[in-house]
Design a protein around this motif. Structure first.
Motif, PDB file in Angstrom:
ATOM      1  N   VAL A 449       5.776  43.865 -31.426  1.00 14.95           N
ATOM      2  CA  VAL A 449       5.356  42.974 -32.275  1.00 14.95           C
ATOM      3  C   VAL A 449       4.017  43.339 -32.476  1.00 14.95           C
ATOM      4  O   VAL A 449       3.367  43.750 -31.623  1.00 14.95           O
ATOM      5  CB  VAL A 449       5.404  41.535 -31.940  1.00 14.95           C
ATOM      6  CG1 VAL A 449       4.540  40.506 -32.730  1.00 14.95           C
ATOM      7  CG2 VAL A 449       6.563  41.206 -31.718  1.00 14.95           C
ATOM      8  N   ILE A 450       3.339  43.141 -34.049  1.00 14.66           N
ATOM      9  CA  ILE A 450       1.860  43.717 -34.102  1.00 14.66           C
ATOM     10  C   ILE A 450       1.262  42.078 -34.500  1.00 14.66           C
ATOM     11  O   ILE A 450       2.065  41.739 -35.580  1.00 14.66           O
ATOM     12  CB  ILE A 450       1.607  44.527 -34.918  1.00 14.66           C
ATOM     13  CG1 ILE A 450       1.890  45.949 -34.379  1.00 14.66           C
ATOM     14  CG2 ILE A 450       0.272  44.847 -35.445  1.00 14.66           C
ATOM     15  CD1 ILE A 450       1.818  47.231 -35.153  1.00 14.66           C
ATOM     16  N   LEU A 451       0.135  41.864 -33.922  1.00  9.99           N
ATOM     17  CA  LEU A 451      -0.514  40.714 -34.537  1.00  9.99           C
ATOM     18  C   LEU A 451      -1.874  41.028 -35.275  1.00  9.99           C
ATOM     19  O   LEU A 451      -2.685  41.518 -34.509  1.00  9.99           O
ATOM     20  CB  LEU A 451      -0.587  39.554 -33.337  1.00  9.99           C
ATOM     21  CG  LEU A 451      -1.407  38.340 -33.966  1.00  9.99           C
ATOM     22  CD1 LEU A 451      -0.838  37.397 -34.784  1.00  9.99           C
ATOM     23  CD2 LEU A 451      -2.092  37.568 -32.538  1.00  9.99           C
ATOM     24  N   PHE A 452      -1.986  40.343 -36.528  1.00 11.74           N
ATOM     25  CA  PHE A 452      -3.556  40.602 -36.903  1.00 11.74           C
ATOM     26  C   PHE A 452      -4.047  39.160 -37.191  1.00 11.74           C
ATOM     27  O   PHE A 452      -3.391  38.349 -37.724  1.00 11.74           O
ATOM     28  CB  PHE A 452      -3.240  41.149 -38.339  1.00 11.74           C
ATOM     29  CG  PHE A 452      -3.036  42.656 -38.555  1.00 11.74           C
ATOM     30  CD1 PHE A 452      -4.030  43.481 -38.489  1.00 11.74           C
ATOM     31  CD2 PHE A 452      -1.700  43.214 -38.459  1.00 11.74           C
ATOM     32  CE1 PHE A 452      -3.667  45.000 -38.405  1.00 11.74           C
ATOM     33  CE2 PHE A 452      -1.572  44.466 -38.449  1.00 11.74           C
ATOM     34  CZ  PHE A 452      -2.436  45.401 -38.450  1.00 11.74           C
ATOM     35  N   THR A 453      -5.111  39.016 -36.501  1.00 14.51           N
ATOM     36  CA  THR A 453      -5.822  37.576 -36.755  1.00 14.51           C
ATOM     37  C   THR A 453      -7.077  37.911 -37.737  1.00 14.51           C
ATOM     38  O   THR A 453      -7.797  38.742 -37.474  1.00 14.51           O
ATOM     39  CB  THR A 453      -6.337  37.235 -35.338  1.00 14.51           C
ATOM     40  OG1 THR A 453      -7.314  38.078 -34.855  1.00 14.51           O
ATOM     41  CG2 THR A 453      -5.407  37.043 -34.324  1.00 14.51           C
TER      42      THR A 453
END
Length: 616
Positions: A449-453
């Motif tokens: 998974v990749i998360l961008f905030t």
């Protein structure tokens, strides 16, 4: 080396005898030997290794050299070595005493309390020990009897003989009587509150100290119901599991066991002689010997005749973890169960203008109060994870630099460990948010998974195979600081053209102000884009640049899922639909290589706490 033969640390308390020297061959120059600490990592008397490459080194030195994996996975929840094993020779009566529980001991002594078990190796004809009260008494009566020297009248005197087992939970008043030889397995603590000592004096000619006020605070004044059987174990609790091993040398001459990766094994020889071996070596054993078998060492065999106690550490039931998410303004502290559910949480002001040590101490005390409010004992807590903004050294537990909270080279694991004596783990806060969403949120069930905030800055985290990707350095991934426009807008990091310089909240507001001539919130910008073509171009450009960053990350890490978090992610499909199209066009290999799905984060402010707890 997987079988270590240990040399004990020796203690010459005034009530001790000489049997451990004469009958058990303990090496000691004095005449009185009260206790031998057979398996010990306690600083007051660590065991020393007799054989192999570590001969002459202490057991703590061996563990440090080989790594904590020699203790086993069930010991990960302990900051320190979990147990202490002793032989005790009581020529005279021991003092009447009580041990505090973990909560009281941590608050007042800075270490764990003590629960223990006794195995009676030998006892005189009329031997007995004290174990709790005969009847329930009030705190006032307890105090009065201590003052008037009548406490023994209400204590429960239990006759004992060879082979008896007693389990002494913290808070139980107790004492070993004279003419008793005992093997003791206990929590790794040396906290004892002495209540009554028969008026004896120590080597200095003075009466030994009593700890009456503390004893009054921790003693269970209700009679203890002694169990007739602890089948299938001699003793079993969250701190240790003890099993009896017996070979008579005739019918039973040989027995094999297995030491798994879950726990080390301690083998304490009470009687007999023979050999203990594995695939690599064979060692002789005699009455009184102590052995440490490292976790994962596999099958061992004991031959000959012996009585022995085998101690291991089992998995803890109902585990709870502490998750701490430190932010520039607020810090969130939560309790997370084994199902990744947030049980309870509190928020405190970070107030980073204070010294880091003071901030950490308040966070630790808040975590302790949260446990207390929820009725959760410290021993249920297997560790604490902390998410911190900035550059963190996960291996050493140090915050190298955090602009948000003005910290530099702060040893947060050490400082927090002074408040919470459990394993402490740290990571970057964005990485923790990504881990939280992967573990319990939009990415649950997905290991890549990749998360961008998308908020005041652009953070993010990369989760590969269920773990945070860090690379070889200490700062992990900085998704917000990939360059998407050469020599572009200045970024907060000091460089130009970073993703954060174009898709953060301030960047969106800046571009809308330049295009439309007025300052709008992100929500107002997206609403205006539906009717105003000038603002629509701002939004389209914003999404295109965000897509460029996402495509770059996807082509490098090849995740199954991309998650968008932060304030701007609340726009949902207005963002996701065009980003999905950009992924289809920009991902290397296209449909044949597998295009990841894009989702919006669902845990909100809880993601950091759950992710931090998932570091454990």
């Amino acid at each position: 080396m997987s079988i270590l033969k240990l040399k004990p640390s020796c203690k010459d308390y005034l009530w001790g005898g000489s049997r451990l020297i004469k009958e058990y061959g303990k090496e000691y120059e004095g005449e009185v030997l009260a206790e031998t600490w057979e398996l010990s990592c306690h600083p007051d008397g660590p065991s020393v290794i007799r054989n192999g490459a570590y001969a002459g080194k202490t057991l703590p030195e061996y563990i440090s050299g080989e790594g904590r994996q020699v203790l086993g996975t069930h010991c990960r929840r302990f900051r320190d070595f979990p147990i202490l094993t002793k032989f005790i020779d009581a020529r005279d009566n021991l003092s009447i005493q009580v041990h505090p529980d973990n909560r009281y001991a941590l608050k007042n002594e800075g270490q764990y309390g003590k629960t223990e078990m006794w195995y009676v190796m030998d006892a005189g004809k009329d031997a007995f020990l004290y174990y709790g009260f005969q009847r329930e008494i009030t705190k006032e009566e307890f105090a009065q009897r201590i003052r008037e020297d009548t406490l023994l009248e209400v204590l429960n005197a239990v006759p004992v003989q060879k082979g008896d087992v007693l389990f002494i939970e913290s808070g139980t008043i107790h004492a070993i009587g004279k003419d008793i030889l005992i093997a003791e397995i206990q929590q790794n603590s040396n906290v004892t509150y002495r209540v009554y000592d028969y008026g004896r004096v120590g080597k200095d000619g003075k009466k030994r100290d009593l700890h009456i006020e503390k004893a009054l605070a921790v003693t269970n004044r209700i009679p203890i119901v002694r169990k007739n059987s602890s089948y299938p174990h001699a003793a079993d609790c969250d701190y240790f599991t003890v099993d009896k091993l017996n070979l008579d040398g005739r019918v039973m001459q040989k027995l094999s066991g297995k030491v798994s990766e879950e726990s080390f094994a301690s083998i304490l020889i009470l009687d007999g002689e023979g050999t203990i071996s594995d695939e690599r070596e064979e060692l002789a054993y005699h009455k009184g010997d102590s052995f440490f078998l490292s976790a994962g060492s596999g099958t061992y065999t004991i031959e000959g005749s012996c009585d022995a106690l085998v101690t291991t550490i089992r998995e803890k039931a109902a585990q709870v973890r502490i998750g701490i998410d430190i932010g520039g303004a607020d810090t969130r502290i939560g309790l997370v169960d084994v199902h990744q559910k947030l049980i309870a949480w509190k928020t405190v002001r970070t107030n980073a203008m204070r010294p880091a040590k003071e901030v950490i101490q308040e966070i630790g005390q808040t975590a302790l109060s949260l446990l207390e409010e929820q009725g959760i004992a410290m021993e249920q807590c297997v560790g604490a994870g902390i998410g911190v903004p900035g550059t963190v050294d996960r291996k050493n537990g140090v915050v190298r630099y955090s602009n948000n909270i003005k910290w530099e080279d702060v040893d947060i694991a050490k400082e927090m460990g002074a408040c919470l004596p459990i394993p402490i783990y740290i990571a970057n806060d964005a990485d923790c948010a990504a881990l939280g969403e992967a573990a319990a949120g939009a990415g649950r069930g997905c290991e890549d998974v990749i998360l961008f905030t998308l908020g005041t800055g652009v953070g993010g985290g990369v989760i590969l195979d269920g773990s945070i990707y860090e690379g070889s350095g200490i700062s992990g991934s900085e998704l917000g600081h990939m360059v998407i426009v050469e020599n572009g807008e200045p970024c907060t990091c000091g460089r130009r053209g970073c993703l954060e310089a174009y898709v953060s909240v301030p960047a969106l507001i800046r571009e809308a102000l330049a295009a439309a001539g007025k300052e709008l919130t992100p929500e107002e910008i997206f609403a205006a884009a539906k009717e105003d073509p000038v603002v629509k171009e701002v939004v389209d450009t914003y999404i295109r640049r965000l897509g460029t960053g996402i495509v770059n990350a996807v082509n490098i890490f090849r995740p199954r899922l991309v998650i968008l978090g932060g304030r701007i992610s609340e726009q949902g499909d207005v963002l996701i639909k065009p980003l999905e199209e950009q992924l289809r066009q920009g991902c290397f290999g296209g449909e044949k290589s597998g295009i990841p799905e894009i989702r919006t984060a669902v845990l909100g402010s809880h993601a950091g706490m759950i992710g931090a707890a998932s570091l454990i």
